[in-house]
Scaffold this active site. Structure first.
Site, PDB file in Angstrom:
ATOM      1  N   PHE A 158       5.072   6.667   6.119  1.00  0.00           N
ATOM      2  CA  PHE A 158       4.030   7.500   5.496  1.00  0.00           C
ATOM      3  C   PHE A 158       2.617   7.062   5.850  1.00  0.00           C
ATOM      4  O   PHE A 158       1.666   7.817   5.676  1.00  0.00           O
ATOM      5  CB  PHE A 158       4.202   7.483   3.966  1.00  0.00           C
ATOM      6  CG  PHE A 158       3.670   6.239   3.306  1.00  0.00           C
ATOM      7  CD1 PHE A 158       2.300   6.098   3.036  1.00  0.00           C
ATOM      8  CD2 PHE A 158       4.509   5.183   2.965  1.00  0.00           C
ATOM      9  CE1 PHE A 158       1.794   4.942   2.435  1.00  0.00           C
ATOM     10  CE2 PHE A 158       4.020   4.028   2.379  1.00  0.00           C
ATOM     11  CZ  PHE A 158       2.654   3.904   2.114  1.00  0.00           C
ATOM     12  N   LYS A 182      11.348  13.166  13.014  1.00  0.00           N
ATOM     13  CA  LYS A 182      11.611  13.190  11.566  1.00  0.00           C
ATOM     14  C   LYS A 182      10.424  12.484  10.918  1.00  0.00           C
ATOM     15  O   LYS A 182      10.396  11.259  10.816  1.00  0.00           O
ATOM     16  CB  LYS A 182      12.935  12.464  11.282  1.00  0.00           C
ATOM     17  CG  LYS A 182      13.684  12.925  10.036  1.00  0.00           C
ATOM     18  CD  LYS A 182      12.907  12.784   8.755  1.00  0.00           C
ATOM     19  CE  LYS A 182      12.832  11.346   8.262  1.00  0.00           C
ATOM     20  NZ  LYS A 182      11.871  11.217   7.122  1.00  0.00           N
ATOM     21  N   GLU A 185       8.842  11.906   4.686  1.00  0.00           N
ATOM     22  CA  GLU A 185       8.919  12.980   3.691  1.00  0.00           C
ATOM     23  C   GLU A 185       7.701  12.960   2.759  1.00  0.00           C
ATOM     24  O   GLU A 185       7.419  13.922   2.080  1.00  0.00           O
ATOM     25  CB  GLU A 185      10.227  12.875   2.886  1.00  0.00           C
ATOM     26  CG  GLU A 185      10.339  11.693   1.935  1.00  0.00           C
ATOM     27  CD  GLU A 185      10.616  10.355   2.627  1.00  0.00           C
ATOM     28  OE1 GLU A 185      10.632  10.293   3.873  1.00  0.00           O
ATOM     29  OE2 GLU A 185      10.799   9.357   1.891  1.00  0.00           O
ATOM     30  N   ARG A 186       6.972  11.813   2.751  1.00  0.00           N
ATOM     31  CA  ARG A 186       5.805  11.724   1.871  1.00  0.00           C
ATOM     32  C   ARG A 186       4.538  12.242   2.542  1.00  0.00           C
ATOM     33  O   ARG A 186       3.618  12.681   1.860  1.00  0.00           O
ATOM     34  CB  ARG A 186       5.626  10.280   1.384  1.00  0.00           C
ATOM     35  CG  ARG A 186       6.709   9.908   0.365  1.00  0.00           C
ATOM     36  CD  ARG A 186       6.569   8.512  -0.155  1.00  0.00           C
ATOM     37  NE  ARG A 186       7.110   7.540   0.772  1.00  0.00           N
ATOM     38  CZ  ARG A 186       7.149   6.233   0.543  1.00  0.00           C
ATOM     39  NH1 ARG A 186       6.660   5.746  -0.589  1.00  0.00           N
ATOM     40  NH2 ARG A 186       7.660   5.409   1.432  1.00  0.00           N
ATOM     41  N   SER A 235       9.908   0.429   6.657  1.00  0.00           N
ATOM     42  CA  SER A 235      10.053  -0.829   5.916  1.00  0.00           C
ATOM     43  C   SER A 235      11.191  -1.678   6.488  1.00  0.00           C
ATOM     44  O   SER A 235      12.094  -1.161   7.168  1.00  0.00           O
ATOM     45  CB  SER A 235      10.323  -0.514   4.443  1.00  0.00           C
ATOM     46  OG  SER A 235      11.520   0.222   4.338  1.00  0.00           O
ATOM     47  N   CYS A 290       0.657  -1.945   8.435  1.00  0.00           N
ATOM     48  CA  CYS A 290       1.526  -3.045   8.850  1.00  0.00           C
ATOM     49  C   CYS A 290       0.720  -4.169   9.498  1.00  0.00           C
ATOM     50  O   CYS A 290       1.248  -5.255   9.714  1.00  0.00           O
ATOM     51  CB  CYS A 290       2.609  -2.557   9.789  1.00  0.00           C
ATOM     52  SG  CYS A 290       1.945  -2.067  11.375  1.00  0.00           S
ATOM     53  N   GLU A 390       6.038  -8.376   1.219  1.00  0.00           N
ATOM     54  CA  GLU A 390       5.066  -7.370   1.657  1.00  0.00           C
ATOM     55  C   GLU A 390       4.691  -6.515   0.447  1.00  0.00           C
ATOM     56  O   GLU A 390       5.555  -5.873  -0.150  1.00  0.00           O
ATOM     57  CB  GLU A 390       5.670  -6.471   2.744  1.00  0.00           C
ATOM     58  CG  GLU A 390       4.692  -5.415   3.222  1.00  0.00           C
ATOM     59  CD  GLU A 390       5.242  -4.503   4.300  1.00  0.00           C
ATOM     60  OE1 GLU A 390       6.375  -4.010   4.157  1.00  0.00           O
ATOM     61  OE2 GLU A 390       4.520  -4.270   5.288  1.00  0.00           O
TER      62      GLU A 390
HETATM   63  P1  NAD Z   1      10.315   3.606   4.666  1.00  0.00           P
HETATM   64  O1  NAD Z   1      11.219   2.611   5.281  1.00  0.00           O
HETATM   65  O2  NAD Z   1      10.455   3.923   3.235  1.00  0.00           O
HETATM   66  O3  NAD Z   1      10.493   5.022   5.434  1.00  0.00           O
HETATM   67  C1  NAD Z   1      10.419   5.123   6.828  1.00  0.00           C
HETATM   68  C2  NAD Z   1      11.304   6.270   7.279  1.00  0.00           C
HETATM   69  O4  NAD Z   1      12.663   5.980   6.970  1.00  0.00           O
HETATM   70  C3  NAD Z   1      10.980   7.590   6.602  1.00  0.00           C
HETATM   71  O5  NAD Z   1      10.989   8.607   7.577  1.00  0.00           O
HETATM   72  C4  NAD Z   1      12.091   7.756   5.588  1.00  0.00           C
HETATM   73  O6  NAD Z   1      12.413   9.106   5.369  1.00  0.00           O
HETATM   74  C5  NAD Z   1      13.248   7.034   6.227  1.00  0.00           C
HETATM   75  N1  NAD Z   1      14.146   6.428   5.237  1.00  0.00           N
HETATM   76  C6  NAD Z   1      13.801   5.881   4.041  1.00  0.00           C
HETATM   77  N2  NAD Z   1      14.890   5.383   3.411  1.00  0.00           N
HETATM   78  C7  NAD Z   1      15.933   5.611   4.246  1.00  0.00           C
HETATM   79  C8  NAD Z   1      17.333   5.315   4.157  1.00  0.00           C
HETATM   80  N3  NAD Z   1      17.848   4.684   3.106  1.00  0.00           N
HETATM   81  N4  NAD Z   1      18.122   5.662   5.185  1.00  0.00           N
HETATM   82  C9  NAD Z   1      17.605   6.288   6.264  1.00  0.00           C
HETATM   83  N5  NAD Z   1      16.302   6.599   6.391  1.00  0.00           N
HETATM   84  C10 NAD Z   1      15.464   6.269   5.404  1.00  0.00           C
HETATM   85  O7  NAD Z   1       8.828   3.155   5.048  1.00  0.00           O
HETATM   86  P2  NAD Z   1       7.458   3.714   4.452  1.00  0.00           P
HETATM   87  O8  NAD Z   1       7.318   3.266   3.050  1.00  0.00           O
HETATM   88  O9  NAD Z   1       7.315   5.155   4.772  1.00  0.00           O
HETATM   89  O10 NAD Z   1       6.417   2.939   5.378  1.00  0.00           O
HETATM   90  C11 NAD Z   1       5.856   1.701   5.048  1.00  0.00           C
HETATM   91  C12 NAD Z   1       6.550   0.574   5.760  1.00  0.00           C
HETATM   92  O11 NAD Z   1       6.455   0.781   7.167  1.00  0.00           O
HETATM   93  C13 NAD Z   1       5.923  -0.783   5.502  1.00  0.00           C
HETATM   94  O12 NAD Z   1       6.931  -1.730   5.303  1.00  0.00           O
HETATM   95  C14 NAD Z   1       5.153  -1.075   6.788  1.00  0.00           C
HETATM   96  O13 NAD Z   1       4.946  -2.437   7.079  1.00  0.00           O
HETATM   97  C15 NAD Z   1       6.028  -0.428   7.791  1.00  0.00           C
HETATM   98  N6  NAD Z   1       5.289  -0.130   9.003  1.00  0.00           N
HETATM   99  C16 NAD Z   1       5.509  -0.921  10.082  1.00  0.00           C
HETATM  100  C17 NAD Z   1       4.804  -0.702  11.246  1.00  0.00           C
HETATM  101  C18 NAD Z   1       5.024  -1.578  12.428  1.00  0.00           C
HETATM  102  O14 NAD Z   1       4.491  -1.267  13.483  1.00  0.00           O
HETATM  103  N7  NAD Z   1       5.766  -2.658  12.333  1.00  0.00           N
HETATM  104  C19 NAD Z   1       3.863   0.330  11.307  1.00  0.00           C
HETATM  105  C20 NAD Z   1       3.665   1.125  10.177  1.00  0.00           C
HETATM  106  C21 NAD Z   1       4.397   0.887   9.030  1.00  0.00           C
END
Ligand code: NAD
Length: 490
Positions: A158, A182, A185-186, A235, A290, A390
């Site tokens: 998101f 994909k 969703e947020r 995440s 991140c 985090e």
């Molecule tokens: P998230 O893991 O909740 O969601 C990421 C994606 O995964 C979304 O598209 C979501 O729909 C999908 N998803 C969520 N739960 C799932 C499940 N159980 N099974 C399959 N798919 C699922 O992450 P977020 O809260 O949207 O983003 C923040 C996180 O992203 C933070 O931890 C941040 O550090 C990380 N991030 C990392 C980088 C990097 O380059 N390392 C860059 C940006 C963000």
């Protein structure tokens, strides 16, 4: 935020499949509130396996003709897309602010960083070049050719609704792949706009498809036999799940994960420049980044001089709606995420850290959005929860240590290794840091060490699962397969 509060006129988003917007078959639809006001922006469908199958089938149908389109012509689509993005930059920045909450200035920066990836992708005719060696044996030539993979997938978080999709599809598409995106969703609205803007730039129907949703849609993508590679950013627990599941289905995977970034401040650091750099690192994008600085490791006697300056600067940050030009920090993404951040602040005080700037007191009273003010803890110890987890919000902790050696031990004990920075006037200290620190993106007198598009985004340890990183030549490598041809003519 429940379904009952939805006004009937609020749009339910559609999937983009084969060049047309089509409704999802799902019954499950969630609200998308503006984090600064709570107002509903749209509703997002949690797409079904059937929706995903339709998107992958459309991509698979479009792929052969796109692969056979000369790479210079594919690059021309990206040149036009770049111009279309420039023409819509303000509109896109406002959209990012509305759906994510960050300030418009931060949103402009985000779209700019994304455009730089499109510019990088425009170089694909050169980037995709293979190699030839004549006479590898007498009369025999060997050539390496780089070819696209087929249908590839991008799953996004998101926090950068425009930039992170742009890390992925411009490079994948220009290399000749078809794509299924994909978005989070947020924050799916910027991605929705990209689908139309790509069509405007001349991308043929079906080459980029977009499906909304969460687990059901993601699982269907990970298991689909036609999907060759999966790019994921999100995440840590989900990244690990994606890496394992996609690999078990035989896919190529890059999964960029969570972070806990340390900023070392040496006694000789130029504090006048270091304080603003650290404020921006920790509180830019409300800490939902991140590459957010999360822990300062203050060496020697610097903390006594540095912490009061840091706390004063944090207390001055203006929290508010992102589209107000006076705002320096917007809201966080959702009420439950805000609650989680407030719980971390509570936990920090319970564990004995000293709260020197309490962001709970800074929340604007006349706003209904999901605000948390900038928060700074001093006397954090490495074993505390706020030093290890985090938080993904505007909370910064200061750990005091005696030496650079001790600072490096603190940094290297983290299970994450996305970014680490040092602030110093000493080349020797900077070099020692560069050699010994266990993290992939390093900043020297820089608070957000984000690699520019032609470099890879090189998280280490628990911040990355895979081999080839996002963007730069790693991404070209990730989105292509190699053929080596050995030939002899009689
Ligand atoms: P998230 O893991 O909740 O969601 C990421 C994606 O995964 C979304 O598209 C979501 O729909 C999908 N998803 C969520 N739960 C799932 C499940 N159980 N099974 C399959 N798919 C699922 O992450 P977020 O809260 O949207 O983003 C923040 C996180 O992203 C933070 O931890 C941040 O550090 C990380 N991030 C990392 C980088 C990097 O380059 N390392 C860059 C940006 C963000």
């Amino acid at each position: 935020m429940g379904a009952r509060s939805v006004k009937p006129q609020v749009e339910v988003l559609q999937n983009f499949i084969g060049g047309a917007w089509v409704p999802s078959k799902t019954e499950r639809v969630e609200d998308i509130p503006n984090p600064a006001t709570g107002d509903l922006l749209a509703r997002v469908p949690y797409s079904t396996v059937g929706d995903v199958e339709a998107a992958v089938a459309a991509a698979a149908r479009a792929y052969p003709a796109w692969r056979d389109t000369p790479v210079v012509e594919r690059a021309r689509v990206m040149f036009r897309f770049r111009q279309v993005l420039e023409d819509h930059l303000e509109e896109l920045a406002l959209l990012v602010t509305q759906e994510n909450g960050k300030t418009v200035e931060e949103a402009r920066g985000e779209v700019r960083r994304g455009i730089e990836v499109v510019e990088f992708a425009c170089g694909m005719p050169t980037l995709m070049m293979g190699n030839v060696v004549e006479d590898t044996a007498r009369g025999i030539d060997s050539e390496l050719i780089r070819v696209p993979l087929g249908v590839v997938v991008g799953i996004c978080p998101f926090n950068f609704p425009a930039m992170i999709p742009l890390w992925m599809f411009p490079i994948a598409l220009t290399a000749g792949n078809a794509f299924v995106l994909k978005p989070s969703e947020r924050t799916p609205l910027s991605a929705v706009r990209f689908a139309d803007l790509l069509t405007e730039a001349g991308l043929p129907a079906g080459v980029l498809n977009l499906v909304h949703g969460v687990k059901e849609a993601v699982d269907a993508l990970l298991a689909h036999p036609a999907v060759k590679a999966v790019s994921f950013v999100g995440s840590a627990p989900v990244a690990q799940y994606i890496y394992q599941t996609a690999a078990a289905h035989g896919k190529r995977v890059q999964a960029l994960a969570g972070a806990k970034n340390h900023l070392i401040v040496m006694p000789d650091a130029d504090l006048e420049r270091t304080v603003p750099a650290i404020i921006s690192s920790a509180f830019g994008n409300a800490g939902e980044r991140c590459l957010a600085g999360s822990v300062v490791v203050a060496v020697g006697d610097v903390a006594d001089r540095f912490v009061p300056l840091l706390a004063a600067a944090a207390a001055k940050l203006r929290v508010g709606v992102g589209w107000d030009s006076a705002t320096e920090m917007g809201p966080v993404i959702r009420p439950n995420h805000r609650r989680r951040i407030l719980d971390f602040i509570e936990r920090g005080t319970q564990e004995g850290a000293h709260l020197v700037c309490d962001g709970r007191a800074q929340v604007p009273r006349d706003e209904t959005g999901f605000f948390v003010g900038a928060t700074v803890f001093d006397h954090v110890r490495p074993e505390m929860t706020i030093a290890q987890e985090e938080i993904f919000g505007p909370v910064l902790g200061v750990i005091r240590v005696a030496t650079l050696d001790e600072a490096l031990q603190v940094v290297n004990r983290s299970r994450y290794g996305n970014m680490a920075c040092i602030f110093t006037a000493s080349g020797k200290a900077a070099r020692e840091f560069r050699v010994r620190v266990e993290a992939g993106m390093l900043g020297i007198n820089i608070g957000v060490a984000a690699p520019i598009a032609f470099f890879p985004f090189t998280g280490w340890k628990g911040s990355f699962y895979g081999d080839l990183h996002a963007t730069g030549k790693d991404a070209v490598e990730f989105y292509t397969e190699k053929k080596v041809v050995t030939s002899r003519w009689f």
